[in-house]
Structure formats: C-alpha cells, structure tokens
Design an enzyme around this catalytic site. Structure first.
Site, PDB file in Angstrom:
ATOM      1  N   ASP A 170       0.854  -1.194   0.000  1.00  0.00           N
ATOM      2  CA  ASP A 170       0.000   0.000   0.000  1.00  0.00           C
ATOM      3  C   ASP A 170       0.891   1.246   0.000  1.00  0.00           C
ATOM      4  OD1 ASP A 170      -1.788   2.040   0.586  1.00  0.00           O
ATOM      5  OD2 ASP A 170      -2.032   1.435   2.693  1.00  0.00           O
ATOM      6  N   ASN A 203      -0.181   4.528  -0.356  1.00  0.00           N
ATOM      7  CA  ASN A 203      -0.754   5.815   0.073  1.00  0.00           C
ATOM      8  C   ASN A 203      -1.404   5.760   1.456  1.00  0.00           C
ATOM      9  OD1 ASN A 203      -2.988   4.359  -0.490  1.00  0.00           O
ATOM     10  ND2 ASN A 203      -3.831   5.741  -2.041  1.00  0.00           N
ATOM     11  N   ASP A 221      -3.842   4.030   2.750  1.00  0.00           N
ATOM     12  CA  ASP A 221      -5.288   3.863   2.958  1.00  0.00           C
ATOM     13  C   ASP A 221      -5.641   2.432   3.374  1.00  0.00           C
ATOM     14  OD1 ASP A 221      -4.929   2.458   0.634  1.00  0.00           O
ATOM     15  OD2 ASP A 221      -6.428   3.544  -0.549  1.00  0.00           O
ATOM     16  N   ASP A 252      -1.967  -1.148  -3.740  1.00  0.00           N
ATOM     17  CA  ASP A 252      -2.227  -0.400  -4.980  1.00  0.00           C
ATOM     18  C   ASP A 252      -1.102  -0.615  -5.989  1.00  0.00           C
ATOM     19  OD1 ASP A 252      -0.175   1.308  -3.973  1.00  0.00           O
ATOM     20  OD2 ASP A 252      -1.678   2.350  -2.783  1.00  0.00           O
ATOM     21  N   ASP A 304     -10.423 -15.365 -16.350  1.00  0.00           N
ATOM     22  CA  ASP A 304     -11.279 -15.759 -15.240  1.00  0.00           C
ATOM     23  C   ASP A 304     -12.463 -16.594 -15.746  1.00  0.00           C
ATOM     24  OD1 ASP A 304     -11.884 -15.244 -12.326  1.00  0.00           O
ATOM     25  OD2 ASP A 304     -13.740 -14.441 -13.184  1.00  0.00           O
ATOM     26  N   GLU A 359      -8.301 -20.051 -16.427  1.00  0.00           N
ATOM     27  CA  GLU A 359      -8.804 -20.514 -15.139  1.00  0.00           C
ATOM     28  C   GLU A 359     -10.031 -21.349 -15.476  1.00  0.00           C
ATOM     29  OE1 GLU A 359     -11.025 -19.589 -11.016  1.00  0.00           O
ATOM     30  OE2 GLU A 359     -11.645 -18.776 -12.919  1.00  0.00           O
TER      31      GLU A 359
HETATM   32  C1  NOJ Z   1     -12.510 -16.880 -10.024  1.00  0.00           C
HETATM   33  C2  NOJ Z   1     -11.755 -15.880  -9.217  1.00  0.00           C
HETATM   34  O1  NOJ Z   1     -10.467 -16.393  -8.967  1.00  0.00           O
HETATM   35  C3  NOJ Z   1     -12.551 -15.647  -7.967  1.00  0.00           C
HETATM   36  O2  NOJ Z   1     -11.844 -14.898  -7.017  1.00  0.00           O
HETATM   37  C4  NOJ Z   1     -13.844 -14.975  -8.343  1.00  0.00           C
HETATM   38  O3  NOJ Z   1     -14.656 -14.854  -7.201  1.00  0.00           O
HETATM   39  C5  NOJ Z   1     -14.603 -15.782  -9.395  1.00  0.00           C
HETATM   40  N1  NOJ Z   1     -13.758 -16.273 -10.430  1.00  0.00           N
HETATM   41  C6  NOJ Z   1     -15.652 -14.929 -10.054  1.00  0.00           C
HETATM   42  O4  NOJ Z   1     -15.062 -13.983 -10.879  1.00  0.00           O
END
Ligand code: NOJ
Length: 549
Positions: A35, A37, A39, A43, A216, A275
C-alpha cells in the site's frame, strides 16, 4: 504507448519453446501486496515499488489479479470498466509504469481478464435495466421471464457458485443470470457486441504492453442452448465431476481460437492462461490445444493431498493429458481462492480447500516447504501465490465483521472463507501492518507475522523466503529443472517420490517418518533438516545433483 513495452523484451513468437513453457509466475493480489498511500489497501504504485523484490526472488512473470474500476462486490472480479483502473488502485498511468518497469527488470506482466460477467454497475448492465423487458440491450446479458403463475420462480434451477439461486429478479419482473454474486451479471456470449467488445479489450491491454491474460472462469462463457435445468441440487458438489450446462461447454473453445489470432498478431510471445475448473485434466487440455490458450491452471494438482501415490497419479495424469496437445503442464499449490497450502497441509487430508482450522502449524509449514520444492522440480510452469514464499498460513480466525468475501454472506454459501488467504502480506517491522503500508490493512494481520516478514526472513538460510530464492536460482541455472515434458520415476519406498531428469534428482518424503535412500550425490537443497547418510527426514523434499548413469 503501443509497442515500446513489448519491444524491450526478446521476442520469441513463432519459435519454440516460448518463455512461458517453464516460467515461474508470481500471483500478486493487488489489494494485499503493498500500500503506497496509507489507505490500508494495496495499490499499483505499491506493486511498482516492490518489483525489485520480485526480480530478486527470481520469478519470470507476475500475474496481477483485477485492478479495474469496480464496486468491489467480489474484490474486483466485478468489473465496471475494463479500460479503467479503480481509483483505490491508482490510474492508468500507474498501470503503465508497472508494466514498463517490470519489463525493464526482465519481468513479464499478465493481467486478469474477467469475461464471464461484469459488475451490475457496468454501463451496459445499467442501460439494460433502464431499457426494460424486451429491449435489445438486455440481449447482452441473460434476462428471462420467471416461471410460476406470476413469474415468481427463477427461469431454471441453476445455483450460484456463491450459494443461492443463480438468478435475481429485477423491479420489472424479469430475472437475470449470475453464476456468481448478484452484482456479477453474466454476459451473453452469443451476442456479437459482447464478442467484439472483448476483442477490443484484449487489444487495449496488449497495446499497453501486457504480456498476457489470466482468463477468469474461462470454462463458463458459453451456456447450453435453452439454459436447461440441471435437475439436481447442491450443484457445487457436482462441479468437479461433470460437464454442466453452464460450465465447460464446447462453444467456449471457438472464443479462445479467435482470441489466439489476436495475440499472435502481437510481438513478444503474449499468452492466454485459462482458469478453467473442469472435471478432468483431459478436459482441461482442450483449452490449450495449439490454436487456443497457452496454459491452464492445474487444479487437480492444487487439490491433491500431500501423499505420494495421489501426487504421482496427478503428476503423471497431468503430463499425459498435456502431451498430445503440446502444451506445458502447470503446477499450483495456492491462490486467492483457496486456503493456503501451509494450512491445508496442517490439517487432516480430504477436508477440501476452504478450511477454518489452523491445524498443526509446524507440520503444515514443513509439508508446505516440501510440497513447494516438489512443485518447482516438475517439468512445466509453476504458479506462486504472494506470501507462500514467506510460508504464510491462512488467517483462520478473522472476525466475521471484517470479512468481505461475498460468498460468506450468501445463504448456504460453501466457499466463504477466502479472506483468510487474502490478508495483506508482512514486509518488515514488528507491528502490523508490517511495512505493508502506513495506514493499517484492510484485513487484520496476526501478531505472529512479525517473524514471517520479508525483512525477518532475509538472510536467514533456514527461512522459507531463502528456500524459495535458492530454489528459483537453482531452477534458472540447472538445465534439467523445470525442463521437458516427462519425469523419470525411480524406485522408492512407500510414501516417497524419487524423480530424475538428467543429473538432477528430487526425493520427496511425504510420510511422517525418516527414510533411508540409496542416493549418492550432492545435496543441492533441502526443504527440511540436513540430510545425513542418505536419510531423508519426514515430510521433506531434497534436490540432488547426481552423477550420470
Ligand atoms: C474466479 C476468481 O479467482 C474468484 O476470485 C472470483 O470470485 C470468481 N472467479 C468470479 O469472478
């Protein structure tokens, strides 16, 4: 800003093997890394400032979890604008600086792409809601009338991965599909506008110099025609066993073929990483056929217990599944969605990846170090999740009021303890936030983490950090480490794995007792106690340099 970043790197496009085939890729979870800054939230500037640490650690590339503009209903996996940075993480200028400086250091940057769903605050979804039922703008998502006399029942029986129905009803009576949280509406990938938009988003980040994308929910984009009922309850439990009407449909592959063509237009050997939670490694291999993605996460490996037979089975199975498609196998032990492996292995086997018990910490760490050395000895590419190089355990006792994982708040949520592996990592000092920043941390760090900080471990040869540093250095220097597509198993006592490649030998004892092995050679590295007279300590992996023959 287009080509300068990629130009700084050697281009291997069109040649084999690519850099990614045996790369060690480090996952940064931006909100919990550094981090800048004060907060309490990590980042991009924090990440930029710590790139030299990653270089010194010895990784090849960095995968950044989402930093896009987002209401953070699912820690950034709910994207409101794919071309903007969330102010909490910085600006586009900061992202450019991270990519540019990483390249100057010889590190590649992989960004996270979230194409299955967006945020309910994404402009397209807000428009769709405004326009009402029957509007063409609703066609970019999955809107449907409900079932039942007054449409009061969801359109089908699909359940959200975070628990509860996968449908939410809006004020005008229609329902929309969300495989994850209600704040994450699923895109309709049959729609040409969705396809065009993502091709454009890919180009945006490729132009900025990104070396690739971690995709994802890569298995989720296409849904079975007509969105048929599944006809079963507790669907999460079925996920590992079957192709579902909403997961791993054949149609997804066409999308990745079209993306691959785009990546191949760019110099610099850019990559796509899936993924994809599929029932088998063979199904995972379909995502990395020569004209699709480059790599896919190996979740079968991640979910394997610390047990020799199971490990050997998944290693052999993974290598065999990838061989016909010519893709490298990948290995991973931890990420931001599962209990860290130091805690998984501290608990009895078979409890899954969402644990709430700390277990036996010493045992967990010993096994985690051994498991990491085994992983880094295997041929292919390995993923390291931030903090595992420090031997961090999961924080299993977070008070409920600080938790943010959306699935924790859903009725019947079965996946709700992911905050435990997301606690900001300790860098230095004796008190929280341990150099993470100057203003606290968004999840509380345990008192015991002072001794686990980067500062505390640096220079201590017995520390997990130095174990990783040495392992990654040896992996870079030794031609047999990480190379090839197969392992040569040697005879070994029960509970022990002995694998050889050239003059490199890896012995992993997954049992709780020491074993004597007839190995003659030089010990390169041990995850545990010193090896004397060929005696391999309990739960320990040792790397050896052996002579030919
Ligand atoms: C897989 C991601 O790694 C996870 O963190 C997320 O909640 C789900 N896909 C939905 O995007």
């Amino acid at each position: 800003m287009t080509q300068h970043l990629a130009d700084a790197l050697p281009t291997t496009t069109g040649t084999t093997p690519g850099w990614w085939r045996d790369a060690v890729i480090y996952q940064v979870y931006p909100r919990s890394f550094a981090d800048s800054n004060g907060d309490g939230m990590g980042d991009l500037e924090g990440i930029r400032s710590r790139l030299p640490y990653l270089k010194e650690l010895g990784v090849d590339a960095v995968w950044l979890s989402p930093f896009y503009a987002s209401p953070q209903a699912d820690a950034g996996y709910d994207v409101a604008d794919y071309r903007a940075i969330d102010p909490m993480f910085g600006t586009l200028h900061d992202a450019d600086a991270v990519i540019r400086e990483a390249h100057d250091l010889g590190l590649r940057i992989i960004v996270d792409l979230v194409p299955n769903h967006c945020s309910d605050q994404h402009e397209w979804f807000k428009q769709a809601l405004r326009e009402g039922p029957g509007s063409r703008l609703r066609e970019r998502f999955h809107f449907r009338p409900g079932k039942g006399e007054n449409g009061e029942l969801p359109p089908n029986d699909w359940e959200s991965i975070f628990g509860g129905p996968a449908w939410t009803r809006v004020a005008d009576g229609e329902w929309y599909l969300h495989l994850f949280a209600p704040e994450q509406p699923d895109f309709n990938w049959e729609h040409p506008a969705v396809q065009d938009e993502f091709r454009s988003i890919l180009r945006f980040w490729l132009d900025l110099g990104a070396d690739g994308f971690r995709v994802d929910v890569a298995h989720g984009l296409v849904k079975a025609p007509g969105l048929p009922d599944l006809g079963a309850r507790d669907q999460l439990k079925l996920l590992g066993n079957d192709v579902m009407p909403f997961f791993d449909q054949d149609g997804v592959h066409e999308i990745y073929r079209s993306w691959r063509l785009i990546l191949d237009e760019y110099e610099g050997d850019r990559v796509l990483v899936a993924e994809a939670w599929t029932p088998t490694v063979e199904r995972t291999a379909r995502y990395v056929r020569p004209d699709e993605m480059h790599q896919a996460f190996n979740f079968q490996y991640l979910t394997s217990d610390w047990e020799a037979t199971a490990l050997r089975e998944v290693i052999d199975g993974s290598l065999a599944a990838m061989r016909p498609v010519g893709a490298p196998t990948t290995w991973v032990l931890s990420n931001h969605d599962v209990t860290r492996h130091a805690t998984r292995f501290a608990n009895p086997a078979g409890l899954g990846t969402q644990l709430r018990e700390p277990g036996d910490r010493d045992l967990g760490l010993r096994r985690a170090r051994a498991a990491s050395l085994l992983m880094l000895a295997l041929p292919g590419s390995a993923y390291v999740y931030q903090g595992e190089e420090l031997g961090l355990p999961d924080v299993t006792d977070l008070p409920d009021e600080v938790r943010q994982d959306p699935s924790f708040f859903r009725a019947a949520g079965q996946d709700g303890f992911r905050d435990g592996c997301r606690v900001p990592i300790p860098w230095s000092g004796t008190e929280a936030p341990y150099g993470f920043g100057t203003g606290g941390s968004w999840l509380p760090q345990p008192d015991s983490w002072a001794e686990l900080s980067v500062e505390a471990q640096t220079g201590d040869p017995s520390s997990t950090l130095e174990l990783y540093r040495t392992a990654l250095r040896l992996r870079r220097e030794h031609p047999d480490l990480g190379a090839g597509e197969s392992v040569d198993w040697q005879e070994a006592p029960e509970g022990v794995l002995v694998l050889r490649r050239g003059n490199f030998l890896c012995t992993a004892n997954t049992t709780g007792t020491a074993v004597r092995l007839p190995v003659t050679g030089e010990v390169l590295l041990s995850s545990g106690d010193t090896v004397e007279d060929g005696v391999l300590p309990a739960d320990t992996t040792v790397w050896w340099q052996v002579t030919a023959g």
